[in-house]
Design a protein around this motif. Structure first.
Motif, mmCIF file in Angstrom:
data_model
loop_
_atom_site.group_PDB
_atom_site.id
_atom_site.type_symbol
_atom_site.label_atom_id
_atom_site.label_comp_id
_atom_site.label_asym_id
_atom_site.label_seq_id
_atom_site.Cartn_x
_atom_site.Cartn_y
_atom_site.Cartn_z
ATOM 1 N N TYR A 225 28.435 31.444 51.093
ATOM 2 C CA TYR A 225 27.798 32.724 50.804
ATOM 3 C C TYR A 225 28.657 33.892 51.299
ATOM 4 O O TYR A 225 28.647 34.963 50.719
ATOM 5 C CB TYR A 225 26.379 32.774 51.388
ATOM 6 C CG TYR A 225 25.387 32.102 50.464
ATOM 7 C CD1 TYR A 225 24.839 32.790 49.382
ATOM 8 C CD2 TYR A 225 25.045 30.762 50.646
ATOM 9 C CE1 TYR A 225 23.960 32.169 48.512
ATOM 10 C CE2 TYR A 225 24.163 30.129 49.782
ATOM 11 C CZ TYR A 225 23.619 30.835 48.713
ATOM 12 O OH TYR A 225 22.765 30.222 47.850
ATOM 13 N N ARG A 228 30.885 34.829 48.585
ATOM 14 C CA ARG A 228 30.245 35.138 47.307
ATOM 15 C C ARG A 228 30.714 36.457 46.701
ATOM 16 O O ARG A 228 30.926 36.559 45.497
ATOM 17 C CB ARG A 228 28.726 35.151 47.482
ATOM 18 C CG ARG A 228 27.994 35.174 46.162
ATOM 19 C CD ARG A 228 26.503 35.051 46.345
ATOM 20 N NE ARG A 228 26.007 36.010 47.320
ATOM 21 C CZ ARG A 228 24.710 36.244 47.554
ATOM 22 N NH1 ARG A 228 23.805 35.553 46.888
ATOM 23 N NH2 ARG A 228 24.325 37.123 48.452
ATOM 24 N N ASP A 229 30.885 37.460 47.518
ATOM 25 C CA ASP A 229 31.239 38.773 46.982
ATOM 26 C C ASP A 229 32.737 39.081 47.090
ATOM 27 O O ASP A 229 33.159 40.212 46.853
ATOM 28 C CB ASP A 229 30.435 39.856 47.707
ATOM 29 C CG ASP A 229 28.942 39.660 47.486
ATOM 30 O OD1 ASP A 229 28.570 39.240 46.371
ATOM 31 O OD2 ASP A 229 28.165 39.894 48.431
ATOM 32 N N GLU A 231 36.556 39.465 46.194
ATOM 33 C CA GLU A 231 37.201 39.839 44.941
ATOM 34 C C GLU A 231 38.593 39.223 44.824
ATOM 35 O O GLU A 231 39.038 38.856 43.756
ATOM 36 C CB GLU A 231 37.323 41.375 44.848
ATOM 37 C CG GLU A 231 36.024 42.082 44.468
ATOM 38 C CD GLU A 231 35.463 41.574 43.145
ATOM 39 O OE1 GLU A 231 36.245 41.353 42.205
ATOM 40 O OE2 GLU A 231 34.224 41.368 43.064
ATOM 41 N N TYR A 259 36.094 34.545 36.063
ATOM 42 C CA TYR A 259 35.052 35.318 36.736
ATOM 43 C C TYR A 259 35.546 36.724 37.106
ATOM 44 O O TYR A 259 34.869 37.454 37.818
ATOM 45 C CB TYR A 259 34.577 34.605 38.005
ATOM 46 C CG TYR A 259 33.667 33.422 37.734
ATOM 47 C CD1 TYR A 259 32.316 33.609 37.458
ATOM 48 C CD2 TYR A 259 34.174 32.127 37.754
ATOM 49 C CE1 TYR A 259 31.495 32.523 37.202
ATOM 50 C CE2 TYR A 259 33.362 31.037 37.503
ATOM 51 C CZ TYR A 259 32.020 31.236 37.227
ATOM 52 O OH TYR A 259 31.207 30.163 36.979
ATOM 53 N N LYS A 261 38.125 37.520 39.000
ATOM 54 C CA LYS A 261 38.660 37.652 40.351
ATOM 55 C C LYS A 261 40.185 37.827 40.325
ATOM 56 O O LYS A 261 40.849 37.435 39.362
ATOM 57 C CB LYS A 261 38.322 36.404 41.181
ATOM 58 C CG LYS A 261 36.831 36.102 41.252
ATOM 59 C CD LYS A 261 36.058 37.203 41.941
ATOM 60 C CE LYS A 261 34.567 36.883 42.016
ATOM 61 N NZ LYS A 261 33.800 38.014 42.583
ATOM 62 N N LEU A 313 29.962 27.428 44.598
ATOM 63 C CA LEU A 313 29.994 28.884 44.421
ATOM 64 C C LEU A 313 30.024 29.257 42.934
ATOM 65 O O LEU A 313 29.372 30.222 42.509
ATOM 66 C CB LEU A 313 31.201 29.482 45.156
ATOM 67 C CG LEU A 313 31.303 31.011 45.193
ATOM 68 C CD1 LEU A 313 30.023 31.651 45.741
ATOM 69 C CD2 LEU A 313 32.499 31.460 46.043
ATOM 70 N N PHE A 314 30.743 28.463 42.143
ATOM 71 C CA PHE A 314 30.729 28.694 40.691
ATOM 72 C C PHE A 314 29.288 28.609 40.178
ATOM 73 O O PHE A 314 28.856 29.420 39.364
ATOM 74 C CB PHE A 314 31.616 27.676 39.961
ATOM 75 C CG PHE A 314 33.100 27.889 40.173
ATOM 76 C CD1 PHE A 314 33.631 29.165 40.326
ATOM 77 C CD2 PHE A 314 33.977 26.798 40.193
ATOM 78 C CE1 PHE A 314 35.003 29.360 40.508
ATOM 79 C CE2 PHE A 314 35.346 26.979 40.380
ATOM 80 C CZ PHE A 314 35.855 28.265 40.544
ATOM 81 N N TRP A 317 27.430 31.720 41.140
ATOM 82 C CA TRP A 317 27.837 32.832 40.268
ATOM 83 C C TRP A 317 27.213 32.712 38.872
ATOM 84 O O TRP A 317 27.000 33.698 38.190
ATOM 85 C CB TRP A 317 29.365 32.892 40.162
ATOM 86 C CG TRP A 317 30.028 33.480 41.384
ATOM 87 C CD1 TRP A 317 29.439 34.228 42.363
ATOM 88 C CD2 TRP A 317 31.408 33.368 41.739
ATOM 89 N NE1 TRP A 317 30.368 34.583 43.312
ATOM 90 C CE2 TRP A 317 31.591 34.075 42.953
ATOM 91 C CE3 TRP A 317 32.512 32.739 41.164
ATOM 92 C CZ2 TRP A 317 32.829 34.162 43.597
ATOM 93 C CZ3 TRP A 317 33.744 32.831 41.790
ATOM 94 C CH2 TRP A 317 33.898 33.539 43.005
ATOM 95 N N ASP A 318 26.970 31.447 38.446
ATOM 96 C CA ASP A 318 26.344 31.232 37.136
ATOM 97 C C ASP A 318 24.830 31.403 37.196
ATOM 98 O O ASP A 318 24.134 31.182 36.206
ATOM 99 C CB ASP A 318 26.668 29.819 36.621
ATOM 100 C CG ASP A 318 28.145 29.669 36.269
ATOM 101 O OD1 ASP A 318 28.814 30.707 36.093
ATOM 102 O OD2 ASP A 318 28.620 28.521 36.171
#
Lengths: 332, 332
Positions: A225, A228-229, A231, A259, A261, A313-314, A317-318
Motif C-alpha cells: 500500500y 500504491r501511489d 509514480e 499504468y 508509471k 498491486l496490479f 490498481w485494477d
C-alpha cells in the motif's frame, strides 16, 4: 555435519579437473576448508573456495567458475531434485545428523490440537523425514509428506519454493517444519496459510511461527500500500547467476508503463538499502532477484516489492482485491 | 558536470542497440538517470542502470551486459587512454567544469618552497591541466606534466596506476594533484615518494597530503610485518571483471608454497572484513583484486596484503630489505 564427499570425489575422478571451485553457506566453511585441503593433497587438484555469501541453489557460480578456468564447481549445502546446474556446477548434499526424537516428544503437547500434520524441511534434514513421520504416526497423528516437484524433492521447501508443503494444505490441519530456520518455517506458514510449527532440534523447542508469519504478512501488505501511489519505479534485475529474471523484470516494466508509471530498470548484485537510497528520484522499487529480500523485513527506506507483491498491486490498481498474494507454491 | 553525451549518442546511432547498460560512480547517478530517461524517449532505446558500486575502469560490466542481452555498456566517469574494454563496453568521459584559479592562488604560499612542480589529476579534471600549467608557470614555477602510458593519458593517474606522475619524479620537487580526492593524492605521494599537494577546488584548500601518506605507508609496513610469521595464507582472487588477476594469484600461491606455507585460494567479489573473518583457520590474506583495499586503511581483523606488500614480504623472508615497495608506477 556430513558433506557428500563421495559425490565430489567421484566427480573429480571422472572429470579429472586441474582446478575446482567450492561454494557453501557460511556455516559450513570450516568443513569445506578442511575438505579442500584434503582434495589438494590426495587428488592433486587445485581448489578455490568462494567467500561470497551463498543464498541457495539460485546462487550458483557457473559463469564465475568458467572465468576462473575451473572445470567443476561444487555448490555445497543446497540439495535439490536437480543435481547439476549450468555447464560445470554440481550440487552436493550436506546432511545434519541431529536427532529430532527429543524435540518431537517436546512438541506433542502443542501439536495435540491437530489431527492431520504435514511435514516439510530443507535439504540438510530431508533424510530425517521418514523417521519423523514414523515417530509422529506412533504418537497418533495422520502424517502427510508432499511429493517433490520441479527442483524440490519429497517434503522439501526452499526460500521461495514451497510446492510439497503447499500442495498438501487441504489434507492437513497444520505443518511441521524440521530445522532451526524461522526464515524457512515462516515461508511455509505464509505459502500454505496453515499453522506451522518449527521443530528446532538444537534448542529442543517446538515453536509455532504462525503469529510471526501473520506479522510478516501484514508488513508485506503495508509495503504494497505504501507503493500504491508511487509514480517512479525502479525495477531491479538481480545479477546473481540464478537470480537474473531479466524477462520477468521486463514484463513488469511493460505493465508499469501501461499504468502510466515512469520506470527505470536497474541491475544490482546484493540488494541493500544502502545501494537504493542513492536513487533519489525513484519512489518505489520492484525487485525480481529474490522474493525474500522484500518479505523478510530488512528495513528499506522506500517500498521494495517482490513479484507476488507487485502482482497484488496490479490487482489493486485494477480495482480488484489484492488476493492472498503469498499463498502460492512459488513466489516468483 | 558534463557527461560526454555526444559519444553515447553517436555509439547508439551506430550500433542501434535495443538496450544499453549504464554504470557510473555513485555521485553521478542523478545525472545518469536523467540521461537514461532522455535516451529512452528520444532514441527508443531501453536503458538499464547499474546500482552496484563502480570503482574504476577495472570495474566494468562487459560480461554482465552480455548476460542481460544489452548490446552496449557505457562505463561513465573513468576516462582512460583505452576507449573500449571487452566486447561491448565503451568508456565515457565526465568533465567537472570547476575553476581551479582560486585554489591555485590560495596554494602559492605553500608551493613557493618548490621550484619544479609536476601536475597530475584524475580523468574528470584532465581538461584543466593546460590552464593550470599556464597559471602556475605565470607564477614562476617550472611545470612538468608526465606523458601518458598504457591506460593513462598525459598527467593522468588512477587508483593503482601512477605512471605519468612516477616517471617525472626526478625532474620535480613536488607534485600538485588537482581534485578533491585524498585517496588519489595520497596514492601519488606514495608512488612517487615526493611531497604532494592536493588542490581542492570545492573547498579552495591546498592540502599537503604527504604526512598522511607517510602514515599510510607506516601502516602498510606494519601490516606486512604482522603477516611475517603467518603460516596459513588465503590468496584472494577478485571477481569483479577487471580485478580478476587469476594468474597473478596463482603465481603468488606457488611462491608461498615454496616458502612452505599453507595456501588456500579464495574468490570474493566485494572484499570486506565481514567476509574474511569467517575463515578462522587462515592467518593472513593476500588480495590481488585491488591494492587500495589493503593500503587505504579500512580495518581488517587479520593482515591483508596487496601485491606490492607480498613482494616486499618475499624479500624480507629472503633476508633482504623490503625496498620502498609502493614507489612504483603500478601497484599490481
Amino acid at each position: 555435519v556430513r558433506i557428500d564427499e563421495n559425490k565430489i570425489i567421484s566427480e573429480i575422478k571422472q572429470v579429472k579437473p586441474a582446478a575446482i571451485l567450492l561454494s557453501c553457506p557460511d556455516g559450513y566453511l570450516p568443513q569445506v576448508q578442511q575438505l579442500a585441503s584434503k582434495i589438494e593433497k590426495e587428488y592433486n587438484v587445485r581448489t578455490i573456495i568462494s567467500a561470497d555469501p551463498t543464498y541457495g541453489c539460485c546462487d550458483i557460480m557457473d559463469d564465475d567458475a568458467s572465468r576462473l578456468g575451473t572445470d567443476l564447481a561444487f555448490h555445497i549445502g543446497h540439495n535439490s531434485a536437480i543435481k547439476r546446474i549450468g555447464k560445470r556446477t554440481v550440487l552436493i548434499d550436506i546432511y545434519e545428523d541431529v536427532d529430532f526424537t527429543k524435540v518431537i516428544k517436546e512438541s506433542l503437547s502443542s501439536l495435540k490440537k491437530y489431527n492431520r500434520l504435514g511435514i516439510c524441511t530443507i535439504s540438510q534434514y530431508l533424510h530425517q523425514l521418514g523417521k519423523t513421520k514414523k515417530t509422529l504416526e506412533e504418537a497418533g497423528f495422520k502424517i502427510c509428506i508432499g511429493e517433490g516437484q520441479e527442483r524440490l524433492l519429497d517434503g522439501q521447501i526452499m526460500g521461495c519454493r514451497f510446492g510439497p508443503a503447499f500442495n498438501i494444505r487441504d489434507k492437513i490441519d497444520a505443518l511441521v517444519f524440521l530445522g532451526q530456520s524461522r526464515f524457512h518455517a515462516i515461508g511455509v506458514a505464509l505459502s500454505t496459510g496453515r499453522p506451522t510449527i518449527m521443530l528446532d532440534p538444537y534448542l529442543t523447542i517446538a515453536e509455532d511461527v504462525t503469529p510471526l508469519a501473520e506479522k510478516w504478512l501484514k508488513r508485506s501488505i503495508l509495503q504494497l500500500y505504501n507503493a500504491r501511489d508511487a509514480e517512479r519505479f525502479g525495477v531491479i534485475i538481480g545479477l546473481r547467476e540464478g537470480q537474473n529474471l531479466f524477462k520477468r523484470a521486463m514484463q513488469i516494466r511493460s505493465k508499469l508503463l501501461e499504468y502510466g508509471k515512469v520506470v527505470q530498470p536497474i541491475t544490482l548484485r546484493e540488494i541493500t538499502d544502502e545501494r537504493l537510497v542513492i536513487f533519489k528520484n525513484i519512489d518505489a522499487f520492484i525487485q525480481t532477484a529474490c522474493p525474500r529480500i522484500s518479505i523478510d523485513g530488512e528495513t528499506f527506506s522506500k517500498p521494495i516489492l517482490s513479484i507476488p507483491q507487485i502482482e497484488a498491486l496490479f490487482n489493486i490498481w485494477d480495482g480488484k482485491e489484492p488476493e492472498v498474494f503469498l499463498e502460492k507454491p512459488l513466489w516468483l
